[in-house]
Write a protein that holds these residues in place. Sequence first.
Motif, PDB file in Angstrom:
ATOM      1  N   VAL A  27      10.495  -2.136  42.236  1.00  0.00           N
ATOM      2  CA  VAL A  27      11.185  -1.071  43.877  1.00  0.00           C
ATOM      3  C   VAL A  27      10.383  -0.820  44.957  1.00  0.00           C
ATOM      4  CG1 VAL A  27      12.973   0.204  43.898  1.00  0.00           C
ATOM      5  CG2 VAL A  27      13.092  -0.798  42.249  1.00  0.00           C
ATOM      6  N   LEU A  28       9.708   0.304  43.930  1.00  0.00           N
ATOM      7  CA  LEU A  28       8.818   0.887  44.745  1.00  0.00           C
ATOM      8  C   LEU A  28       7.440  -0.174  45.697  1.00  0.00           C
ATOM      9  CD1 LEU A  28       7.306   3.600  45.648  1.00  0.00           C
ATOM     10  CD2 LEU A  28       5.382   3.461  44.334  1.00  0.00           C
TER      11      LEU A  28
ATOM     12  N   PRO B 177       8.810  -2.417  50.616  1.00  0.00           N
ATOM     13  CA  PRO B 177       8.884  -1.146  49.595  1.00  0.00           C
ATOM     14  C   PRO B 177      10.168  -0.415  49.592  1.00  0.00           C
ATOM     15  CG  PRO B 177       7.122  -0.584  51.156  1.00  0.00           C
ATOM     16  CD  PRO B 177       7.477  -2.328  51.345  1.00  0.00           C
ATOM     17  N   PHE B 178      10.548  -0.114  47.936  1.00  0.00           N
ATOM     18  CA  PHE B 178      11.731  -0.238  48.173  1.00  0.00           C
ATOM     19  C   PHE B 178      13.043  -0.491  48.533  1.00  0.00           C
ATOM     20  CE2 PHE B 178       9.519   4.094  49.941  1.00  0.00           C
ATOM     21  CZ  PHE B 178       9.331   4.650  48.743  1.00  0.00           C
ATOM     22  N   SER B 179      13.207  -2.490  47.811  1.00  0.00           N
ATOM     23  CA  SER B 179      13.712  -2.763  47.475  1.00  0.00           C
ATOM     24  C   SER B 179      14.275  -3.102  46.808  1.00  0.00           C
ATOM     25  CB  SER B 179      13.132  -4.457  48.382  1.00  0.00           C
ATOM     26  OG  SER B 179      14.049  -5.461  47.900  1.00  0.00           O
ATOM     27  N   LEU B 180      15.433  -2.651  46.505  1.00  0.00           N
ATOM     28  CA  LEU B 180      16.622  -3.290  45.096  1.00  0.00           C
ATOM     29  C   LEU B 180      16.997  -4.562  45.035  1.00  0.00           C
ATOM     30  CD1 LEU B 180      18.998  -0.354  45.901  1.00  0.00           C
ATOM     31  CD2 LEU B 180      17.223  -0.050  44.636  1.00  0.00           C
TER      32      LEU B 180
ATOM     33  N   GLY C 143      10.840   0.738  37.884  1.00  0.00           N
ATOM     34  CA  GLY C 143      10.592   2.072  39.318  1.00  0.00           C
ATOM     35  C   GLY C 143       9.186   1.114  40.282  1.00  0.00           C
TER      36      GLY C 143
ATOM     37  N   HIS D 244      10.538  -8.468  43.664  1.00  0.00           N
ATOM     38  CA  HIS D 244      10.176  -7.395  42.217  1.00  0.00           C
ATOM     39  C   HIS D 244       9.112  -8.454  41.660  1.00  0.00           C
ATOM     40  CE1 HIS D 244      14.275  -4.959  41.913  1.00  0.00           C
ATOM     41  NE2 HIS D 244      13.957  -4.899  43.286  1.00  0.00           N
TER      42      HIS D 244
END
Length: 228
Positions: free
Chosen positions: A113-114, A140-143, A110, A148
């Motif tokens: 990803v955040l 932010p919020f990249s998958l 989490g 990462h």
Amino acid sequence: MKLAKQQAASHFTSPIPTPFSPVIISAYLLAGMATLLSIVYFDRSIAEFMHQQSRSNLMFEGFSKIPLMLEIIAATIVLMSFSKRYQTRLFHIRQIIILLAIFASIIRVGAKVLFGRTWPETWTNDNLSWISHGVESFHPFSLSNSFHSFPSGHALLTFAFASLFWYFTPQFRLLWIFCMAAVIIGQLGQNYHFLGDLLAGAAIGTLVCQLTINGYVHYFLAQKKAQN
């Protein structure tokens, strides 16, 4: 040494919470400040230096795999806890290990990803990096695995499990301190992570461990009172 063994024995049979004392809160705040300072002022220059010094190093590579060793220890304890000989003694640590593994894994994924930070080096699929592309940024919020890097999952898991083992076996604290230091040295030496990633992972892992132990203890005590 005798006191440490007595404390460990009491933790095994009836774990007690670790309060958020002013010293502990200050340590977390200092870790957070050190992480921010590293991101702003030191991460890029350290990554460049490590890249210039990069060469095959078996010691750094071995140190970077410390989480695997701790996971093996944790799995061994869990398996041993199901035997009649150790069932009672290892009951609490087994429960906490399982909870910690779940919570640490969720928070690890989490958080990555955040924050969505780029890596210091390019490893796979031409991922953006500071060394190869001159890019160091947060998305932010990249998958995508390309973003990462923050926080370091290796540091997070190492500090989470090493803190747990330190709690139950303080007589071996030098070993757990070595594991904590080694994973930082190994990951930084191989330029797998920015220093800020590692500091954040260390702080989060320690915090997750403390919250897991405290949460379990309070739940266990509540269940005990309800039975009485």
